[in-house]
Design a protein around this motif. Structure first.
Motif, PDB file in Angstrom:
ATOM      1  N   PHE A   1      48.904  38.931  41.676  1.00 10.43           N
ATOM      2  CA  PHE A   1      47.642  38.599  41.003  1.00 10.43           C
ATOM      3  C   PHE A   1      46.561  38.187  42.002  1.00 10.43           C
ATOM      4  O   PHE A   1      45.397  38.552  41.862  1.00 10.43           O
ATOM      5  N   GLN A   2      46.945  37.435  43.026  1.00 14.54           N
ATOM      6  CA  GLN A   2      45.965  37.047  44.045  1.00 14.54           C
ATOM      7  C   GLN A   2      45.462  38.270  44.814  1.00 14.54           C
ATOM      8  O   GLN A   2      44.280  38.359  45.139  1.00 14.54           O
ATOM      9  N   GLY A   3      46.347  39.216  45.093  1.00 13.66           N
ATOM     10  CA  GLY A   3      45.941  40.453  45.773  1.00 13.66           C
ATOM     11  C   GLY A   3      44.944  41.237  44.937  1.00 13.66           C
ATOM     12  O   GLY A   3      43.941  41.735  45.463  1.00 13.66           O
ATOM     13  N   ARG A   4      45.217  41.344  43.655  1.00 15.04           N
ATOM     14  CA  ARG A   4      44.276  42.050  42.770  1.00 15.04           C
ATOM     15  C   ARG A   4      42.937  41.332  42.683  1.00 15.04           C
ATOM     16  O   ARG A   4      41.887  41.966  42.691  1.00 15.04           O
ATOM     17  N   ALA A   5      42.954  40.028  42.599  1.00 15.44           N
ATOM     18  CA  ALA A   5      41.710  39.257  42.540  1.00 15.44           C
ATOM     19  C   ALA A   5      40.919  39.435  43.835  1.00 15.44           C
ATOM     20  O   ALA A   5      39.684  39.592  43.806  1.00 15.44           O
ATOM     21  N   THR A   6      41.603  39.449  44.958  1.00 12.56           N
ATOM     22  CA  THR A   6      40.940  39.652  46.249  1.00 12.56           C
ATOM     23  C   THR A   6      40.316  41.041  46.319  1.00 12.56           C
ATOM     24  O   THR A   6      39.184  41.201  46.791  1.00 12.56           O
ATOM     25  N   GLU A   7      41.029  42.041  45.845  1.00 19.14           N
ATOM     26  CA  GLU A   7      40.499  43.419  45.831  1.00 19.14           C
ATOM     27  C   GLU A   7      39.260  43.509  44.940  1.00 19.14           C
ATOM     28  O   GLU A   7      38.272  44.157  45.317  1.00 19.14           O
ATOM     29  N   ARG A   8      39.300  42.888  43.788  1.00 19.06           N
ATOM     30  CA  ARG A   8      38.144  42.906  42.889  1.00 19.06           C
ATOM     31  C   ARG A   8      36.953  42.202  43.523  1.00 19.06           C
ATOM     32  O   ARG A   8      35.818  42.697  43.451  1.00 19.06           O
TER      33      ARG A   8
END
Length: 152
Positions: free
Chosen positions: A21-28
């Motif tokens: 989830f943190q990786g996805r938030a960082t990508e966004r």
């Protein structure tokens, strides 16, 4: 022992999901930052292009008036050279538009605004000069109207 294994498995699962989830938030966040940077670059580029085309149109009008009133004079020659410098600035601004704009229609309209401004000095009389100048102004307005929605 079973409770300990379940606790360890739950902890590991929690770590994996948190990382995902943190990786996805960082990508966004990175994608939003890139989008905003491109938007700001387009605003600066389109504004600089519009200003350069306005200056070029003004110099072309000045060139025409000076050549019409005093053909071959030093003022007419100086005005011609000034229009060359403005053309170079407008062309450079056009190149930037072509680099940052991904809409072929907007790029085409920018080219049209540049070309319309280029032809002003070739007018044979005042009425034609005024018509060409107005066409250049309209072409720039059409470009701005087409480019604007992509910046909002």
């Amino acid at each position: 022992m079973d409770a300990a294994l379940i606790a360890v498995a739950g902890t590991l699962l929690g770590v994996v999901f948190t990382h995902w989830f943190q990786g996805r938030a960082t990508e966004r966040t990175a994608a939003l930052t890139r989008t905003e940077q491109l938007r700001q670059e387009r605003i600066a580029t389109y504004s600089a292009f519009a200003g350069a085309v306005v200056d070029y149109r003004h110099s072309q009008n000045d060139r025409w008036f000076r050549a019409f009133r005093q053909p071959g004079s030093q003022e007419a020659e100086d005005s011609r050279h000034a229009s060359y410098r403005q053309r170079t600035a407008a062309r450079q601004a056009l190149f930037r538009v072509q680099l940052v704009c991904d809409d072929p229609r907007v790029r085409h309209l920018a080219e049209g605004a540049f070309v319309e401004s280029h032809c002003i000095h070739e007018a044979v009389d005042e009425a034609e000069r005024a018509r060409r100048s107005e066409q250049a102004k309209e072409a720039l307005a059409v470009f701005i109207a087409a480019a604007g929605p992509s910046l909002r």
